[in-house]
Motif scaffolding. Structure first.
Motif, PDB file in Angstrom:
ATOM      1  N   GLN A 187       0.687  -1.237  -0.052  1.00  0.00           N
ATOM      2  CA  GLN A 187       0.029  -0.110  -0.071  1.00  0.00           C
ATOM      3  C   GLN A 187       0.804   1.251   0.040  1.00  0.00           C
ATOM      4  OE1 GLN A 187      -2.918   0.030   2.798  1.00  0.00           O
ATOM      5  NE2 GLN A 187      -3.066  -2.276   3.078  1.00  0.00           N
ATOM      6  N   LEU A 188       2.006   1.144   0.556  1.00  0.00           N
ATOM      7  CA  LEU A 188       2.916   2.265   0.555  1.00  0.00           C
ATOM      8  C   LEU A 188       4.063   2.407  -0.462  1.00  0.00           C
ATOM      9  CD1 LEU A 188       3.810   2.110   4.280  1.00  0.00           C
ATOM     10  CD2 LEU A 188       2.162   3.752   3.279  1.00  0.00           C
ATOM     11  N   GLY A 189       4.490   1.343  -1.347  1.00  0.00           N
ATOM     12  CA  GLY A 189       5.363   1.316  -2.353  1.00  0.00           C
ATOM     13  C   GLY A 189       5.499   0.223  -2.987  1.00  0.00           C
ATOM     14  N   ALA A 190       6.038   0.336  -4.162  1.00  0.00           N
ATOM     15  CA  ALA A 190       6.197  -0.868  -4.926  1.00  0.00           C
ATOM     16  C   ALA A 190       7.202  -1.920  -4.781  1.00  0.00           C
ATOM     17  CB  ALA A 190       6.454  -0.503  -6.736  1.00  0.00           C
ATOM     18  N   ASP A 191       8.389  -1.353  -4.251  1.00  0.00           N
ATOM     19  CA  ASP A 191       9.319  -2.412  -3.564  1.00  0.00           C
ATOM     20  C   ASP A 191       9.139  -3.042  -2.379  1.00  0.00           C
ATOM     21  OD1 ASP A 191      10.610  -2.344  -6.182  1.00  0.00           O
ATOM     22  OD2 ASP A 191      12.195  -0.603  -5.568  1.00  0.00           O
ATOM     23  N   ILE A 192       8.185  -2.596  -1.507  1.00  0.00           N
ATOM     24  CA  ILE A 192       8.241  -2.980  -0.031  1.00  0.00           C
ATOM     25  C   ILE A 192       7.889  -4.457   0.154  1.00  0.00           C
ATOM     26  CG2 ILE A 192       7.149  -2.626   2.089  1.00  0.00           C
ATOM     27  CD1 ILE A 192       6.877   0.335   1.277  1.00  0.00           C
ATOM     28  N   ALA A 193       6.880  -4.855  -0.831  1.00  0.00           N
ATOM     29  CA  ALA A 193       6.519  -6.473  -0.833  1.00  0.00           C
ATOM     30  C   ALA A 193       7.796  -7.034  -1.126  1.00  0.00           C
ATOM     31  CB  ALA A 193       5.405  -6.551  -1.729  1.00  0.00           C
ATOM     32  N   PHE A 194       8.523  -6.827  -1.905  1.00  0.00           N
ATOM     33  CA  PHE A 194       9.874  -7.609  -2.276  1.00  0.00           C
ATOM     34  C   PHE A 194      10.647  -7.556  -0.855  1.00  0.00           C
ATOM     35  CE2 PHE A 194      14.310  -7.681  -3.186  1.00  0.00           C
ATOM     36  CZ  PHE A 194      14.341  -9.014  -3.513  1.00  0.00           C
ATOM     37  N   CYS A 195      10.625  -6.424  -0.448  1.00  0.00           N
ATOM     38  CA  CYS A 195      11.594  -6.060   0.796  1.00  0.00           C
ATOM     39  C   CYS A 195      11.201  -6.879   1.897  1.00  0.00           C
ATOM     40  CB  CYS A 195      11.901  -4.664   0.889  1.00  0.00           C
ATOM     41  SG  CYS A 195      12.781  -3.959  -0.279  1.00  0.00           S
ATOM     42  N   VAL A 196      10.246  -6.937   2.077  1.00  0.00           N
ATOM     43  CA  VAL A 196       9.452  -7.830   3.392  1.00  0.00           C
ATOM     44  C   VAL A 196      10.189  -9.233   3.238  1.00  0.00           C
ATOM     45  CG1 VAL A 196       7.590  -8.972   4.464  1.00  0.00           C
ATOM     46  CG2 VAL A 196       7.385  -6.417   3.838  1.00  0.00           C
ATOM     47  N   TYR A 197      10.157  -9.763   2.268  1.00  0.00           N
ATOM     48  CA  TYR A 197      10.703 -11.210   2.142  1.00  0.00           C
ATOM     49  C   TYR A 197      12.116 -11.412   2.089  1.00  0.00           C
ATOM     50  CZ  TYR A 197       5.870 -12.295   0.878  1.00  0.00           C
ATOM     51  OH  TYR A 197       4.369 -12.740   1.011  1.00  0.00           O
ATOM     52  N   SER A 198      12.715 -10.376   1.411  1.00  0.00           N
ATOM     53  CA  SER A 198      14.125 -10.194   1.136  1.00  0.00           C
ATOM     54  C   SER A 198      14.791 -11.390   0.442  1.00  0.00           C
ATOM     55  CB  SER A 198      14.807  -9.679   2.378  1.00  0.00           C
ATOM     56  OG  SER A 198      14.432  -8.410   2.764  1.00  0.00           O
ATOM     57  N   LYS A 199      14.245 -12.168  -0.434  1.00  0.00           N
ATOM     58  CA  LYS A 199      14.881 -13.165  -1.197  1.00  0.00           C
ATOM     59  C   LYS A 199      14.992 -12.993  -2.478  1.00  0.00           C
ATOM     60  CE  LYS A 199      12.377 -16.441   2.050  1.00  0.00           C
ATOM     61  NZ  LYS A 199      11.564 -17.881   1.892  1.00  0.00           N
ATOM     62  N   THR A 200      15.168 -13.818  -3.518  1.00  0.00           N
ATOM     63  CA  THR A 200      15.118 -13.561  -4.724  1.00  0.00           C
ATOM     64  C   THR A 200      13.641 -14.049  -5.268  1.00  0.00           C
ATOM     65  OG1 THR A 200      17.697 -14.406  -4.850  1.00  0.00           O
ATOM     66  CG2 THR A 200      16.472 -14.268  -6.919  1.00  0.00           C
ATOM     67  N   ALA A 201      13.582 -12.975  -6.213  1.00  0.00           N
ATOM     68  CA  ALA A 201      11.956 -13.143  -6.712  1.00  0.00           C
ATOM     69  C   ALA A 201      11.708 -12.414  -7.983  1.00  0.00           C
ATOM     70  CB  ALA A 201      10.956 -12.708  -5.611  1.00  0.00           C
ATOM     71  N   ILE A 202      10.509 -12.611  -8.590  1.00  0.00           N
ATOM     72  CA  ILE A 202      10.226 -11.859  -9.694  1.00  0.00           C
ATOM     73  C   ILE A 202       8.831 -11.168  -9.183  1.00  0.00           C
ATOM     74  CG2 ILE A 202       8.865 -13.727 -10.783  1.00  0.00           C
ATOM     75  CD1 ILE A 202       9.380 -12.457 -13.292  1.00  0.00           C
ATOM     76  N   ALA A 203       8.907  -9.747  -9.450  1.00  0.00           N
ATOM     77  CA  ALA A 203       7.815  -8.901  -8.916  1.00  0.00           C
ATOM     78  C   ALA A 203       7.205  -8.586 -10.135  1.00  0.00           C
ATOM     79  CB  ALA A 203       8.321  -7.745  -8.179  1.00  0.00           C
ATOM     80  N   LYS A 204       5.840  -8.765 -10.082  1.00  0.00           N
ATOM     81  CA  LYS A 204       5.043  -8.287 -11.233  1.00  0.00           C
ATOM     82  C   LYS A 204       3.737  -7.321 -10.695  1.00  0.00           C
ATOM     83  CE  LYS A 204       5.706 -12.608 -13.805  1.00  0.00           C
ATOM     84  NZ  LYS A 204       4.840 -14.107 -14.354  1.00  0.00           N
ATOM     85  N   GLY A 205       2.980  -6.925 -11.622  1.00  0.00           N
ATOM     86  CA  GLY A 205       1.788  -6.002 -11.108  1.00  0.00           C
ATOM     87  C   GLY A 205       2.665  -4.510 -10.962  1.00  0.00           C
TER      88      GLY A 205
END
Length: 283
Positions: free
Chosen positions: A132-150
């Motif tokens: 809800q706050l920023g595009a990269d925050i969801a990825f940073c919560v996990y802090s793993k290797t991932a592909i982010a979409k949307g």
């Protein structure tokens, strides 16, 4: 009670922009991983119901403008927490550098408050909250290797990259991601081969990964800041096996399999800019 959280920086291994949405965001496809460069956060509960943020950085505000402060306020509001917290941030990640320093801090706040107040909220729920706050925050919560979409909120985990060394070099400028995204002309974008990057990760193929790094935003940032393009070329000529700009820049990184070569490139790049670091990949 003292709770501590580490907030690792991210780099992009691939960054593509697919289209512009009606809500003003862009649909993206970003392969990201973390590196051993991190901010560190400390959390202490306060007797008064307020948020206090302390950090030593003339470039980062310590009030409600800070993304970490916003994350704490959102957490308290969402879960009806009538308690206060003091958050101390020890900054190591450069600001406006394409390394998601602000997003990493916000994600660490969500994890830290979850532990401080013993809420037992899942990372999935925290990632949804952070989105809800920023595009990269969801990825940073996990802090793993991932592909982010949307717009960055849809996360699919990937195998970690092969173990390697990373040289990061940052010119003494800041780049606003909003400014870069505002300059996007979709028909003219050069799209990276994300499929090959995914295959390289699944195969654990370091050479293939290095050969297919790609960032659709590079030409835009390069046109605005030619020194970033020069920095990338200098790192390529120095012998880095894979070189790319991270995020919207201006940080450029190079990947090397062996420490001796990484150290040589690190020393070479110090002749081009002051902020050069030799670190490990996490992911």
């Amino acid at each position: 009670m003292l709770v501590m959280e580490k907030a690792p920086a991210k780099i992009n291994l691939s960054l593509d922009v697919l289209n512009k949405r009606e809500d003003g965001y862009h649909d993206v496809e970003m392969v990201m991983t973390t590196i051993d460069l991190a901010d560190r956060l400390e959390f202490r509960e306060l007797s008064a119901d307020k948020i206090q943020l302390s950090l030593e950085s003339r470039y980062v505000p310590s009030d409600e403008r800070n993304l970490a402060y916003k994350a704490a306020a959102l957490f308290k509001e969402t879960y009806k927490i009538n308690k206060g917290v003091h958050i101390r941030i020890d900054k190591s990640i450069p600001v406006s550098a394409g390394l998601a320093g602000g997003s990493a801090d916000a994600a660490a706040v969500l994890r830290g408050l979850n532990r401080l107040w013993q809420m037992d909220i899942s990372l999935t729920e925290l990632a949804d909250l952070g989105a809800q706050l920023g595009a990269d925050i969801a990825f940073c919560v996990y802090s793993k290797t991932a592909i982010a979409k949307g717009y960055g909120e849809l996360i699919e985990f990937l195998p970690a990259p092969p173990a390697c060394w990373v040289v990061i070099a940052r010119p003494d400028i800041g780049v606003s991601s909003y400014t870069v995204f505002d300059q996007i002309n979709l028909p003219e974008l050069e799209h990276p081969d994300t499929k090959e990057v995914l295959e390289a990760l699944n195969e654990g193929n370091f050479s293939k990964l290095c050969n297919h790094l790609g960032n659709a935003l590079e030409p835009i940032t390069f046109s605005m800041h030619p020194e970033v393009a020069k920095l990338k070329e200098a790192m390529r000529l120095a012998g880095a096996e894979g070189v790319m700009m991270s995020g919207s820049g201006p940080t450029v990184f190079g990947l090397m399999k062996h420490h001796r070569k990484a150290l040589r490139i690190y020393n070479s790049m110090r002749g081009f800019c002051k902020d050069v670091q030799l670190i490990r990949m996490l992911g």
